[in-house]
Structure formats: structure tokens, C-alpha cells
Design an enzyme around this catalytic site. Structure first.
Site, PDB file in Angstrom:
ATOM      1  N   CYS A 112       0.816  -1.230   0.000  1.00  0.00           N
ATOM      2  CA  CYS A 112       0.000   0.000   0.000  1.00  0.00           C
ATOM      3  C   CYS A 112       0.846   1.275   0.000  1.00  0.00           C
ATOM      4  O   CYS A 112       0.357   2.341  -0.359  1.00  0.00           O
ATOM      5  CB  CYS A 112      -0.924   0.012   1.208  1.00  0.00           C
ATOM      6  SG  CYS A 112      -1.898  -1.478   1.340  1.00  0.00           S
ATOM      7  N   HIS A 255      -3.714   6.895   2.738  1.00  0.00           N
ATOM      8  CA  HIS A 255      -4.051   5.606   2.135  1.00  0.00           C
ATOM      9  C   HIS A 255      -5.431   5.181   2.640  1.00  0.00           C
ATOM     10  O   HIS A 255      -5.745   5.311   3.817  1.00  0.00           O
ATOM     11  CB  HIS A 255      -2.990   4.573   2.511  1.00  0.00           C
ATOM     12  CG  HIS A 255      -3.384   3.187   2.165  1.00  0.00           C
ATOM     13  ND1 HIS A 255      -3.857   2.837   0.926  1.00  0.00           N
ATOM     14  CD2 HIS A 255      -3.404   2.043   2.909  1.00  0.00           C
ATOM     15  CE1 HIS A 255      -4.131   1.544   0.911  1.00  0.00           C
ATOM     16  NE2 HIS A 255      -3.869   1.050   2.096  1.00  0.00           N
ATOM     17  N   ASN A 285     -10.086  -0.705  -0.212  1.00  0.00           N
ATOM     18  CA  ASN A 285      -8.625  -0.566  -0.155  1.00  0.00           C
ATOM     19  C   ASN A 285      -8.038  -1.084  -1.472  1.00  0.00           C
ATOM     20  O   ASN A 285      -8.104  -2.285  -1.742  1.00  0.00           O
ATOM     21  CB  ASN A 285      -8.112  -1.373   1.045  1.00  0.00           C
ATOM     22  CG  ASN A 285      -6.606  -1.292   1.202  1.00  0.00           C
ATOM     23  OD1 ASN A 285      -5.892  -0.828   0.321  1.00  0.00           O
ATOM     24  ND2 ASN A 285      -6.122  -1.775   2.337  1.00  0.00           N
TER      25      ASN A 285
HETATM   26  O1  UT7 Z   1      -3.803  -1.433   3.653  1.00  0.00           O
HETATM   27  C1  UT7 Z   1      -2.839  -1.986   4.469  1.00  0.00           C
HETATM   28  C2  UT7 Z   1      -3.081  -1.825   5.865  1.00  0.00           C
HETATM   29  N1  UT7 Z   1      -4.336  -2.417   6.269  1.00  0.00           N
HETATM   30  C3  UT7 Z   1      -4.884  -2.010   7.356  1.00  0.00           C
HETATM   31  O2  UT7 Z   1      -4.344  -1.115   7.955  1.00  0.00           O
HETATM   32  C4  UT7 Z   1      -6.119  -2.696   7.867  1.00  0.00           C
HETATM   33  C5  UT7 Z   1      -6.101  -2.652   9.371  1.00  0.00           C
HETATM   34  N2  UT7 Z   1      -7.181  -3.338  10.047  1.00  0.00           N
HETATM   35  C6  UT7 Z   1      -8.487  -3.021   9.958  1.00  0.00           C
HETATM   36  O3  UT7 Z   1      -8.860  -2.169   9.182  1.00  0.00           O
HETATM   37  C7  UT7 Z   1      -9.448  -3.688  10.903  1.00  0.00           C
HETATM   38  O4  UT7 Z   1      -8.735  -4.380  11.883  1.00  0.00           O
HETATM   39  C8  UT7 Z   1     -10.451  -4.658  10.208  1.00  0.00           C
HETATM   40  C9  UT7 Z   1     -11.448  -3.869   9.384  1.00  0.00           C
HETATM   41  C10 UT7 Z   1      -9.700  -5.643   9.339  1.00  0.00           C
HETATM   42  C11 UT7 Z   1     -11.237  -5.420  11.266  1.00  0.00           C
HETATM   43  O5  UT7 Z   1     -11.896  -4.535  12.132  1.00  0.00           O
HETATM   44  P1  UT7 Z   1     -11.782  -4.713  13.726  1.00  0.00           P
HETATM   45  O6  UT7 Z   1     -12.613  -3.682  14.326  1.00  0.00           O
HETATM   46  O7  UT7 Z   1     -10.320  -4.722  14.055  1.00  0.00           O
HETATM   47  O8  UT7 Z   1     -12.458  -6.099  13.939  1.00  0.00           O
HETATM   48  P2  UT7 Z   1     -11.843  -7.423  14.591  1.00  0.00           P
HETATM   49  O9  UT7 Z   1     -10.912  -8.077  13.647  1.00  0.00           O
HETATM   50  O10 UT7 Z   1     -11.364  -7.115  15.963  1.00  0.00           O
HETATM   51  O11 UT7 Z   1     -13.143  -8.299  14.703  1.00  0.00           O
HETATM   52  C12 UT7 Z   1     -14.251  -7.914  15.544  1.00  0.00           C
HETATM   53  C13 UT7 Z   1     -15.375  -8.907  15.336  1.00  0.00           C
HETATM   54  C14 UT7 Z   1     -14.921 -10.364  15.400  1.00  0.00           C
HETATM   55  O12 UT7 Z   1     -15.951 -11.116  16.003  1.00  0.00           O
HETATM   56  P3  UT7 Z   1     -15.844 -11.565  17.542  1.00  0.00           P
HETATM   57  O13 UT7 Z   1     -14.588 -12.367  17.643  1.00  0.00           O
HETATM   58  O14 UT7 Z   1     -15.779 -10.279  18.308  1.00  0.00           O
HETATM   59  O15 UT7 Z   1     -17.088 -12.341  17.739  1.00  0.00           O
HETATM   60  C15 UT7 Z   1     -14.820 -10.756  13.953  1.00  0.00           C
HETATM   61  O16 UT7 Z   1     -14.999 -12.144  13.756  1.00  0.00           O
HETATM   62  O17 UT7 Z   1     -15.940  -8.728  14.031  1.00  0.00           O
HETATM   63  C16 UT7 Z   1     -15.967  -9.995  13.346  1.00  0.00           C
HETATM   64  N3  UT7 Z   1     -15.816  -9.751  11.914  1.00  0.00           N
HETATM   65  C17 UT7 Z   1     -16.841  -9.532  11.085  1.00  0.00           C
HETATM   66  N4  UT7 Z   1     -18.176  -9.500  11.297  1.00  0.00           N
HETATM   67  C18 UT7 Z   1     -18.954  -9.239  10.228  1.00  0.00           C
HETATM   68  C19 UT7 Z   1     -14.661  -9.682  11.204  1.00  0.00           C
HETATM   69  N5  UT7 Z   1     -14.935  -9.444   9.911  1.00  0.00           N
HETATM   70  C20 UT7 Z   1     -16.285  -9.344   9.815  1.00  0.00           C
HETATM   71  C21 UT7 Z   1     -17.151  -9.100   8.742  1.00  0.00           C
HETATM   72  N6  UT7 Z   1     -18.485  -9.056   8.995  1.00  0.00           N
HETATM   73  N7  UT7 Z   1     -16.724  -8.903   7.487  1.00  0.00           N
END
Ligand code: UT7
Length: 328
Positions: A112, A255, A285
Site C-alpha cells: 500500500c 491511504h 482498499n
Molecule cells: O492497507 C494496508 C493496511 N491495512 C490495514 O491497515 C487494515 C487494518 N485493520 C483493519 O482495518 C481492521 O482491523 C479490520 C477492518 C480488518 C477489522 O476490524 P476490527 O474492528 O479490528 O475487527 P476485529 O478483527 O477485531 O473483529 C471484531 C469482530 C470479530 O468477532 P468476535 O470475535 O468479536 O465475535 C470478527 O470475527 O468482528 C468480526 N468480523 C466480522 N463481522 C462481520 C470480522 N470481519 C467481519 C465481517 N463481517 N466482514
């Protein structure tokens, strides 16, 4: 010597994949995706549309705006994680398709951070040798082919597209566009965001394909934390180096990985939403393409005028990150 951005361009494929479409593929929903990422839809390349096809479409617009032909280019850099082939490089293929020949062509791998890293590389070339009169920088990605469409943690995040810019070294004495830049990497965190197989470490086998090891693997929460701290730090460094205050910035172009990362960085910098460029809702993204697409939309949409100060910042696999201050 005065180096400036003479033209910009962008391209996204026609096909749109909405959050509602994704609800049919994995256990997700529109509300989760919008509130956790800011994404409503993303564009997906056609089966026969490769990285170089999108690169060429964006580059044509940038060359048109610059008022030059591809035969005048002395360097072409394509930032991508999804090249047409491992070799030949996509930059050579793109230059050929644009009708040019003989320029210094290479692909740059910084995920990225690729677009601003390529701007920095082109700028450094132009500062070093006067033979580089025009350089074309392109970020182009077909992330849909390295997306695991059964993994809800990642498949909702990415999209395809390309952004491009032509840098010109005018013979006149005058100000340069790039006022300051700051780039870093930390390979010890490489496993946070990786495409594990297909390289020399883990060559492609039937087993690696079955285990989805040719698709994006990301530890989202950890990556998020590093992204906010790293981009904020790099932005502060370039502002300080150039002696520019955040209030003087016309625009910040971060980004487009996650709306919450964008907001966290801009809040820490003290820049209100109205001065932060954001199109993540429509494209998701697009990795190396994202800042190029934003820059082109900002120029064509009248949000940047000549002389405006604009801060670009990015973060990606590597981990790599950086910031660049432009006087557009
Ligand atoms: O471009 C290069 C750099 N990339 C980035 O910087 C991306 C960085 N990370 C992020 O943007 C975020 O961490 C994500 C968008 C990937 C995830 O968001 P989050 O708020 O960190 O969610 P999480 O991974 O902590 O997951 C929270 C909950 C989980 O469920 P439980 O364990 O709390 O029951 C996940 O299983 O959300 C669940 N979850 C979803 N639910 C519905 C994860 N993906 C989804 C989804 N739909 N697509």
C-alpha cells in the site's frame, strides 16, 4: 531544476461489488462493513483485465493532462503487488502498450505504500540526472485475484483500480513539488500482512492452493494499531522538516485502508474531516493504487489548486510506511 506533477489519471473497472453482494458470499452485513471500515462498495476487474491494462488506462489520462506522449518518458515505475507476471515487469509492458520505448522501467514492491514510494524514487532519479525529464508513476492493483472470497476478515476490504502521475523536471529554476518525505520499514512485522505462498520461500503446490496460501492474510487489529502510529509519526516528521503547520495544509490524502484509521490519524494531526480526502466508500482498499486515485480525483474535482500544500501518507505490508509533503 524544478520538478512538478504535470498530470494525473485514474481508472477503476466497471463492475461494482456492493456490501449486499458480499452478504451472499460470507457471514457479514452492510452495517458491520460500513461502521468498521467505511466501505460501501468496491470495483472488481474483469477476468481478462490485468494489472497492466488498468495501469495503461490511468496512465493515458495522466499523459493527456501533462500534454506529452509516452515516447517522451524516460522512466516508468509501476507500484503493485499483483503484477501481470513475476517477470517481465509490468512497467515495461505498460510502456509498450502506451507506445513508448527505451525508458528505464521497473516495478516497485511496497504494497500500500507503493505509490508514494514510487513518487519518491522517481523524484530521486530526476534530482540525480537531468536525462530524466518526464517520469510516469503508476499504482495498479488487481487485488480481487489474491482475495480469499471465503474469509470475511479480509474479503470485504479490498478492490481493484489504478492511479497515475507524470512528474516533469522543467529546466527552469523554481520550486520543487516534493517539499519533504519520510519513509520506513520494519520487516520483523512482515507476517502481520502477507501473501504467504508463491514465492521462493513457499513455492506454489496443490497443497498451498488448497490452503488459500496465495491470498491475503492479515492480522487486522494489530495492523490497525501500527498503521495509526506509523502514519501519524511520518506525517509529523515531514511537517516538521518542511516547517509547515497542519493548519496550512489544503488537503491530507491518506491511504484508504479503513475510515477509522483515516480519522484516528487526522485527529492526531489536528486536521478536520473537511480537509481529509476520503473515497474509501466507493473503492475499498486498492493498496498501491489508492493514493494515486485520490490524488487524481482531488485534482480533477477542484480540491487542489497549484501551490496548495497536500500531505500524502501511507502504510502497508512490509511493514512499510511513509509520508510526503507536496506543494502542488
Ligand atoms: O492497507 C494496508 C493496511 N491495512 C490495514 O491497515 C487494515 C487494518 N485493520 C483493519 O482495518 C481492521 O482491523 C479490520 C477492518 C480488518 C477489522 O476490524 P476490527 O474492528 O479490528 O475487527 P476485529 O478483527 O477485531 O473483529 C471484531 C469482530 C470479530 O468477532 P468476535 O470475535 O468479536 O465475535 C470478527 O470475527 O468482528 C468480526 N468480523 C466480522 N463481522 C462481520 C470480522 N470481519 C467481519 C465481517 N463481517 N466482514
Amino acid at each position: 531544476m524544478s520538478i512538478r506533477i504535470a498530470g494525473t489519471g485514474s481508472y477503476v473497472p466497471e463492475k461494482i461489488l456492493t456490501n449486499a453482494d458480499l452478504e451472499k458470499l460470507v457471514d457479514t452485513n452492510d452495517e458491520w462493513i460500513k461502521t468498521r471500515t467505511g466501505i460501501a462498495e468496491r470495483h472488481i476487474a474483469a477476468d481478462d483485465e490485468a494489472c497492466s491494462d488498468m495501469a495503461v488506462a490511468a496512465a493515458r489520462q495522466a499523459l493527456d493532462m501533462a500534454g506529452i506522449s509516452a515516447s517522451e518518458l524516460s522512466a516508468v515505475i509501476v507500484a503493485t503487488t499483483t503484477p501481470d507476471h513475476i517477470f517481465p515487469n509490468t512497467a515495461s509492458l505498460a510502456l509498450d502498450r502506451l507506445g513508448g520505448k527505451g525508458a528505464f522501467c521497473f516495478d516497485l514492491s511496497a504494497a500500500c505504500s507503493g505509490f508514494i514510494s514510487s513518487l519518491e524514487a522517481a523524484y530521486a532519479l530526476m534530482c540525480t540526472r537531468s536525462q530524466y525529464r518526464y517520469a510516469l508513476v503508476i499504482g495498479s492493483e488487481k487485488l480481487s485475484i489474491i482475495t480469499n472470497w471465503s474469509d470475511r476478515n479480509t474479503c470485504v476490504l479490498f478492490g481493484d483500480g489504478a492511479g497515475a502521475a507524470v512528474l516533469e523536471n522543467t529546466a527552469d529554476a523554481g520550486p520543487n513539488t516534493i517539499l519533504a518525505a519520510d519513509f520506513h520499514a520494519d520487516g520483523s512485522l512482515g507476517s502481520l500482512l502477507t501473501l504467504p505462498a508463491g514465492g521462493s520461500r513457499q513455492p506454489a503446490t496443490a497443497a498451498t492452493v488448497a490452503a488459500h496460501l496465495h491470498t491475503i492474510h492479515m492480522e487486522g487489529r494489530e495492523t490497525f494499531k501500527h498503521a495509526v502510529n506509523a502514519m501519524t509519526g511520518a506525517c509529523r516528521t515531514v511537517l516538521e522538516t518542511a516547517g509547515v503547520r497542519a493548519e496550512q495544509l489544503k488537503l491530507v490524502i491518506p491511504h484508504q485502508a479503513n475510515i477509522r484509521i483515516i480519522q484516528a490519524v487526522s485527529q492526531r494531526l489536528g486536521v478536520e474531516d473537511a480537509r481529509v480526502f476520503c473515497n474509501i466508500a466507493h473503492y475499498g482498499n486498492t493498496s498501491a493504487a489508492s493514493i494515486g486515485i485520490c490524488l487524481d480525483e482531488a485534482v480533477r474535482g477542484g480540491r487542489l489548486e497549484r501551490g496548495d500544500l497536500v500531505l500524502l501518507t501511507s502504510f502497508g505490508s512490509g511493514l512499510t510506511w511513509g509520508a510526503m509533503l507536496l506543494k502542488y
